[in-house]
Design an enzyme around this catalytic site. Structure first.
Site, PDB file in Angstrom:
ATOM      1  N   ASN A  10      39.817  37.548  43.617  1.00 15.61           N
ATOM      2  CA  ASN A  10      41.035  38.524  43.873  1.00 15.61           C
ATOM      3  C   ASN A  10      40.522  39.694  43.173  1.00 15.61           C
ATOM      4  O   ASN A  10      40.379  39.863  42.166  1.00 15.61           O
ATOM      5  CB  ASN A  10      42.242  37.790  42.912  1.00 15.61           C
ATOM      6  N   TRP A  11      39.973  40.636  44.327  1.00 15.15           N
ATOM      7  CA  TRP A  11      39.678  41.881  43.841  1.00 15.15           C
ATOM      8  C   TRP A  11      40.560  42.990  43.403  1.00 15.15           C
ATOM      9  O   TRP A  11      40.307  44.015  43.039  1.00 15.15           O
ATOM     10  CB  TRP A  11      38.645  42.576  45.017  1.00 15.15           C
ATOM     11  N   LYS A  12      41.748  42.562  43.717  1.00 14.92           N
ATOM     12  CA  LYS A  12      42.966  43.532  43.064  1.00 14.92           C
ATOM     13  C   LYS A  12      42.822  44.928  43.637  1.00 14.92           C
ATOM     14  O   LYS A  12      42.329  44.989  44.821  1.00 14.92           O
ATOM     15  CB  LYS A  12      43.085  43.674  41.567  1.00 14.92           C
ATOM     16  N   HIS A  97      51.232  36.176  43.431  1.00 19.94           N
ATOM     17  CA  HIS A  97      50.666  36.693  42.107  1.00 19.94           C
ATOM     18  C   HIS A  97      51.378  37.449  40.814  1.00 19.94           C
ATOM     19  O   HIS A  97      52.221  38.120  41.376  1.00 19.94           O
ATOM     20  CB  HIS A  97      49.557  37.736  42.524  1.00 19.94           C
ATOM     21  N   GLU A 169      48.413  30.429  37.088  1.00 25.46           N
ATOM     22  CA  GLU A 169      47.795  31.446  36.565  1.00 25.46           C
ATOM     23  C   GLU A 169      48.755  31.653  35.372  1.00 25.46           C
ATOM     24  O   GLU A 169      49.678  32.397  35.617  1.00 25.46           O
ATOM     25  CB  GLU A 169      47.583  32.767  37.346  1.00 25.46           C
ATOM     26  N   SER A 212      41.371  35.035  33.102  1.00 27.94           N
ATOM     27  CA  SER A 212      40.103  35.030  32.298  1.00 27.94           C
ATOM     28  C   SER A 212      39.123  34.436  32.429  1.00 27.94           C
ATOM     29  O   SER A 212      38.295  33.841  31.726  1.00 27.94           O
ATOM     30  CB  SER A 212      40.484  35.306  30.986  1.00 27.94           C
ATOM     31  N   GLY A 233      39.734  37.302  38.976  1.00 21.87           N
ATOM     32  CA  GLY A 233      39.687  38.634  39.015  1.00 21.87           C
ATOM     33  C   GLY A 233      38.642  39.332  38.600  1.00 21.87           C
ATOM     34  O   GLY A 233      37.693  39.581  39.270  1.00 21.87           O
ATOM     35  N   GLY A 234      38.618  39.626  37.253  1.00 23.76           N
ATOM     36  CA  GLY A 234      37.578  40.563  36.761  1.00 23.76           C
ATOM     37  C   GLY A 234      36.268  40.253  36.889  1.00 23.76           C
ATOM     38  O   GLY A 234      35.221  40.969  37.229  1.00 23.76           O
TER      39      GLY A 234
HETATM   40  P1  PGA Z   1      41.199  37.603  35.602  1.00 25.99           P
HETATM   41  O1  PGA Z   1      42.432  37.758  36.948  1.00 25.99           O
HETATM   42  O2  PGA Z   1      40.222  36.585  36.237  1.00 25.99           O
HETATM   43  O3  PGA Z   1      40.790  39.008  35.772  1.00 25.99           O
HETATM   44  O4  PGA Z   1      42.187  37.232  34.518  1.00 25.99           O
HETATM   45  C1  PGA Z   1      42.652  36.488  37.365  1.00 25.99           C
HETATM   46  C2  PGA Z   1      43.891  36.995  38.672  1.00 25.99           C
HETATM   47  O5  PGA Z   1      44.610  37.775  38.319  1.00 25.99           O
HETATM   48  O6  PGA Z   1      44.000  36.295  39.544  1.00 25.99           O
END
Ligand code: PGA
Length: 250
Positions: A10-12, A97, A169, A212, A233-234
């Site tokens: 998920n690249w946001k 999300h 999540e 995370s 995400g990150g």
């Molecule tokens: P994160 O985000 O891995 O940066 O915690 C996960 C997500 O929001 O899907």
């Protein structure tokens, strides 16, 4: 055969088309399709076509949107329809999300409408659910996750519900560096499966964990029988780092 696992990025609001193109070029150099492993990429809408085109020959890769609107078209400034995602080479979307729910105030009802629009178009809906920290501390995790699930399952025939992918999540774990213990995540995943079984869904609905996830904790998470993969995400933003993670586990 290895257990099927889904690794989703998920690249946001990161990676405009030029950066996304360079990512895919590098990622492709570092990875090859692996049996039983599906990779999802959720780039920003403006980068979706760039990513989908560059992965068109990779059968293990699917590309989707981070959000969709339930209407086909119309006067909805700023929104993207399922048909538009399809036209850009996508075949699914994240729905609900936590940033959609808690930053943009998306309701359970809106989430349900988006899921139905995706399923009606034959797309994949990856439904995200999860509790906030104060809800976990108050012992309300199952109540919150159950409510988020029921808002979508209510009125949805079991054979349609069977096509969903879930992502658990916990809000307190997203972007915080605070990952759920694998055994704790597994308990919530088991609860989600119980809710699906109670709804009449016979098969195994994939349930991913997100929050995370990184190269240091992914193995412990996917070692849990209840965890069918991860939504990241990150740690999915860097081609080298993400290539390393998708090569782990299973
Ligand atoms: P994160 O985000 O891995 O940066 O915690 C996960 C997500 O929001 O899907």
């Amino acid at each position: 055969m290895t257990r099927p696992l889904i690794y989703a990025a998920n690249w946001k609001m990161y990676h405009p088309p030029g950066v996304a193109a360079a990512f895919v070029t590098r990622f492709r150099e570092l990875t090859a399709p692996r049996e039983g492993r599906t990779l999802w990429f959720f780039p920003p809408a403006v980068s979706l076509q760039t990513v989908a085109e560059r992965f068109a020959d990779r059968e293990d890769v699917k590309v989707g949107a981070q959000n969709v609107h339930w209407e086909e078209k119309g006067a909805f400034t700023g929104e993207t329809s399922v048909a538009m995602v399809a036209g850009s080479g996508g075949s699914g979307a994240l729905v609900g999300h936590s940033e959609r729910r808690h930053v943009f105030g998306e309701s359970d009802e809106e989430t349900a409408r988006k899921v139905r629009a995706l399923l009606a178009a034959g797309h994949q809906a990856i439904l995200c659910v999860g509790e906030k920290l104060e809800q976990r501390e108050a012992g309300q995790t199952e109540e919150v996750v159950g409510r988020q699930l029921m808002a979508v399952l209510d009125g949805l025939p079991a054979h349609e519900a069977a096509r969903l992918v879930l992502a658990y999540e916990p809000v307190w774990a997203i972007g915080t560096g605070r990952v759920a213990k694998p055994a704790d995540a597994a308990l919530v995943h088991a609860y989600i499966r119980t809710a699906f079984a109670a709804h009449g869904v016979a098969g195994r609905v994939p349930v991913l964990y997100g929050g995370s996830v990184n190269a240091g904790n992914v193995l412990g998470l996917v070692a849990e029988e209840q965890v069918d993969g991860v939504l990241v995400g990150g740690a999915s933003l860097d081609a080298e780092g993400w290539a390393e993670i998708v090569g782990m586990g299973g």
